[in-house]
Design a protein around this motif. Structure first.
Motif, mmCIF file in Angstrom:
data_model
loop_
_atom_site.group_PDB
_atom_site.id
_atom_site.type_symbol
_atom_site.label_atom_id
_atom_site.label_comp_id
_atom_site.label_asym_id
_atom_site.label_seq_id
_atom_site.Cartn_x
_atom_site.Cartn_y
_atom_site.Cartn_z
ATOM 1 N N VAL A 1 3.553 -4.046 12.170
ATOM 2 C CA VAL A 1 3.325 -5.413 11.703
ATOM 3 C C VAL A 1 3.242 -5.453 10.181
ATOM 4 N N ASN A 2 2.599 -4.451 9.593
ATOM 5 C CA ASN A 2 2.449 -4.425 8.137
ATOM 6 C C ASN A 2 3.793 -4.267 7.433
ATOM 7 N N ALA B 1 -5.799 -3.440 -6.210
ATOM 8 C CA ALA B 1 -5.446 -2.055 -5.906
ATOM 9 C C ALA B 1 -5.564 -1.786 -4.408
ATOM 10 N N PHE B 2 -6.507 -2.463 -3.768
ATOM 11 C CA PHE B 2 -6.692 -2.270 -2.325
ATOM 12 C C PHE B 2 -5.397 -2.504 -1.571
ATOM 13 N N PHE C 1 -3.518 -0.034 0.727
ATOM 14 C CA PHE C 1 -3.405 -0.465 2.129
ATOM 15 C C PHE C 1 -1.988 -0.205 2.642
ATOM 16 N N ASP C 2 -1.000 -0.677 1.894
ATOM 17 C CA ASP C 2 0.396 -0.490 2.298
ATOM 18 C C ASP C 2 0.782 0.983 2.314
ATOM 19 N N ARG D 1 2.312 6.177 4.950
ATOM 20 C CA ARG D 1 2.140 7.625 5.121
ATOM 21 C C ARG D 1 1.390 7.973 6.414
ATOM 22 N N GLN D 2 1.260 7.034 7.277
ATOM 23 C CA GLN D 2 0.494 7.252 8.521
ATOM 24 C C GLN D 2 1.006 8.484 9.262
ATOM 25 N N GLY D 3 0.049 9.354 9.677
ATOM 26 C CA GLY D 3 0.412 10.552 10.421
ATOM 27 C C GLY D 3 0.172 10.410 11.909
#
Length: 238
Positions: free
Chosen positions: A88-89, A137-138, A142-143, A148-150
């Protein structure tokens, strides 16, 4: 000429048939009237059915993307380890930003629901630390975390990875403070409060969106359906 008894029997049978036909007509009339009344009642109930009560959120204490005074507020409960949140992001939020957030129509907020595992919680601790240093910066962070999600619970969201990611992005924050906030779980209570709020609202999956305080029941992968809901909210605010 047929016998009189035969004539009487025929007349009697004809009268009975006419009577049965009239009874059938009355039954059909009653049936259609009943169905019609039920349909009217259903339409009335659907028309006057009150809107779900909107949940209240402390929006001022949450990361916000867009103008806080936008007429429509969209809030996401998410988990940084959630593949659907990543989807979704990366595929829906950019259109949401272009069509609504950058136009000043929607303000987008985020609350943590780190239920998948320890990596979820560590990533949430890091993100909250960044937020408390810089709201802008959040969202960059966040993105990047989602990008880089593992693999789930593989240890990918280590403190070292999370601090190095912030440095790689050249975020305008204090990296030593970020490392300290992760190590000392500075924002643990804040994240647990998000979890508790989600639990009280019956949120049991991520991502879950609330639009002006009402849980969105549609498929978040269907952007056109989401647009229709947002447009209806915007029309109601005019």
């Amino acid at each position: 000429m047929p016998p009189k008894t035969t004539t009487n029997a025929l007349a009697k049978r004809k009268a009975e048939q006419q009577k049965q036909q009239q009874q059938m007509k009355r039954r059909r009339l009653i049936w259609f009237s009943t169905v019609g009344l039920l349909l009217v009642l259903i339409i009335v109930v659907l028309t006057i059915q009150p809107k779900p009560k909107a949940a209240e959120f402390d929006y001022a204490a949450l990361p916000v993307l867009g103008q806080a005074d936008a007429p429509v507020k969209v809030l996401e409960f998410g988990d940084y380890q959630c593949p659907s949140c990543k989807h979704v992001n990366e595929l829906i939020k950019p259109d949401l930003v272009k069509d609504y957030i950058d136009q000043g129509k929607v303000a987008f907020y985020f609350m943590n629901l780190p239920f998948i595992g320890s990596d979820s919680f560590t990533a949430a601790l890091a993100a909250q630390s960044v937020y408390h240093q810089s709201n802008e910066a959040f969202w960059t962070y966040f993105d990047a975390i989602y990008e880089r999600q593992g693999a789930e619970n593989s240890g990918w969201a280590s403190p070292e990875f999370l601090v190095n990611l912030a440095k790689e992005l050249d975020l305008p924050i204090d990296y030593d403070l970020l490392q300290k906030d992760i190590a000392e779980a500075t924002y643990q209570e804040e994240i647990e409060a998000h979890l508790s709020r989600g639990d009280k609202l019956g949120v049991n999956s991520t991502p879950t969106f609330f639009i002006n305080g009402v849980e969105y029941a549609g498929n978040l992968g269907d952007y056109e359906a989401l647009k229709k809901t947002l447009d209806n909210e915007l029309s109601a605010e005019e």
